[in-house]
Design a protein around this motif. Structure first.
Motif, PDB file in Angstrom:
ATOM      1  N   VAL A  23       0.868  -1.173   0.000  1.00 40.20           N
ATOM      2  CA  VAL A  23       0.000   0.000   0.000  1.00 40.20           C
ATOM      3  C   VAL A  23       0.909   1.227   0.000  1.00 40.20           C
ATOM      4  CG1 VAL A  23      -1.786   1.296   1.226  1.00 40.20           C
ATOM      5  CG2 VAL A  23      -1.758  -1.208   1.341  1.00 40.20           C
ATOM      6  N   GLU A  25       0.936   5.292   0.312  1.00 37.91           N
ATOM      7  CA  GLU A  25       0.144   6.427   0.793  1.00 37.91           C
ATOM      8  C   GLU A  25       1.046   7.644   0.923  1.00 37.91           C
ATOM      9  OE1 GLU A  25      -2.978   7.233   1.977  1.00 37.91           O
ATOM     10  OE2 GLU A  25      -3.893   5.360   1.344  1.00 37.91           O
ATOM     11  N   VAL A  59      -1.353  -1.194  -4.063  1.00 37.00           N
ATOM     12  CA  VAL A  59      -2.515  -0.320  -4.227  1.00 37.00           C
ATOM     13  C   VAL A  59      -2.159   1.088  -3.761  1.00 37.00           C
ATOM     14  CG1 VAL A  59      -4.188  -2.186  -4.034  1.00 37.00           C
ATOM     15  CG2 VAL A  59      -3.497  -0.975  -1.999  1.00 37.00           C
ATOM     16  N   LEU A  61      -4.333   4.935  -3.267  1.00 39.98           N
ATOM     17  CA  LEU A  61      -5.542   5.745  -3.395  1.00 39.98           C
ATOM     18  C   LEU A  61      -5.143   7.186  -3.657  1.00 39.98           C
ATOM     19  CD1 LEU A  61      -7.679   4.447  -0.386  1.00 39.98           C
ATOM     20  CD2 LEU A  61      -7.957   3.885  -2.800  1.00 39.98           C
ATOM     21  N   SER A  62      -5.929   7.874  -4.460  1.00 31.24           N
ATOM     22  CA  SER A  62      -5.705   9.284  -4.748  1.00 31.24           C
ATOM     23  C   SER A  62      -7.052   9.977  -4.796  1.00 31.24           C
ATOM     24  CB  SER A  62      -4.982   9.435  -6.092  1.00 31.24           C
ATOM     25  OG  SER A  62      -4.752  10.791  -6.386  1.00 31.24           O
ATOM     26  N   HIS A  70      -3.087  11.676 -10.739  1.00 29.21           N
ATOM     27  CA  HIS A  70      -3.459  10.446 -11.426  1.00 29.21           C
ATOM     28  C   HIS A  70      -2.536  10.197 -12.613  1.00 29.21           C
ATOM     29  CE1 HIS A  70      -7.763  11.373  -9.826  1.00 29.21           C
ATOM     30  NE2 HIS A  70      -6.908  11.084  -8.858  1.00 29.21           N
ATOM     31  N   GLY A  80      -6.140   2.798 -13.082  1.00 23.15           N
ATOM     32  CA  GLY A  80      -7.326   3.154 -12.332  1.00 23.15           C
ATOM     33  C   GLY A  80      -8.566   2.370 -12.698  1.00 23.15           C
ATOM     34  N   ARG A  84     -11.779  -1.203  -7.660  1.00 24.99           N
ATOM     35  CA  ARG A  84     -12.423   0.014  -7.164  1.00 24.99           C
ATOM     36  C   ARG A  84     -12.072   0.187  -5.695  1.00 24.99           C
ATOM     37  NH1 ARG A  84     -18.828   1.483  -7.571  1.00 24.99           N
ATOM     38  NH2 ARG A  84     -18.655   3.511  -6.567  1.00 24.99           N
ATOM     39  N   GLY A  85     -11.638   1.371  -5.306  1.00 24.77           N
ATOM     40  CA  GLY A  85     -11.254   1.627  -3.919  1.00 24.77           C
ATOM     41  C   GLY A  85     -12.394   2.269  -3.140  1.00 24.77           C
ATOM     42  N   VAL A  87     -13.240   4.067   0.875  1.00 23.56           N
ATOM     43  CA  VAL A  87     -12.646   4.658   2.072  1.00 23.56           C
ATOM     44  C   VAL A  87     -13.720   4.809   3.141  1.00 23.56           C
ATOM     45  CG1 VAL A  87     -11.504   6.702   3.004  1.00 23.56           C
ATOM     46  CG2 VAL A  87     -10.944   5.916   0.708  1.00 23.56           C
TER      47      VAL A  87
END
Length: 90
Positions: A23, A25, A59, A61-62, A70, A80, A84-85, A87
């Motif tokens: 991950v 971040e 993975v 996330l943005s 992106h 992308g 599908r992410g 949160v």
């Protein structure tokens, strides 16, 4: 002076033959260093470390409102349209 950074977490799991997943971040590039390839280099470095640790995937996330971010992550191999992410926040 710190130009760019990100956090890579390698998460153990039992799925995927026991290979961990990564991950990424907190990808941040200092404003004065943007558009110079520094952020791309940091992401490539993080991906290389994940692959060295046998991660089955990485993975990231943005925020949906960040098309420039992106484009950056897609330039190093993220897609992308694969998963599908979601949160959840307290």
């Amino acid at each position: 002076e710190l130009a760019a950074t990100c956090m890579l977490a390698v998460v153990p799991q039992l799925a995927c033959g026991g290979c961990p997943f990564g991950v990424i971040e907190h990808v941040v590039t200092a404003r004065r260093h943007r558009r110079r390839g520094v952020g791309r280099a940091v992401l490539k470095f993080a991906l290389e470390r994940a692959w060295e640790r046998r991660c089955s995937k990485v993975v990231l996330l943005s925020g949906v409102q960040r098309p420039e971010a992106h484009a950056l992550v897609e330039s190093v191999g993220f897609r992308g349209d694969v998963e599908r992410g979601f949160v959840a926040r307290p």
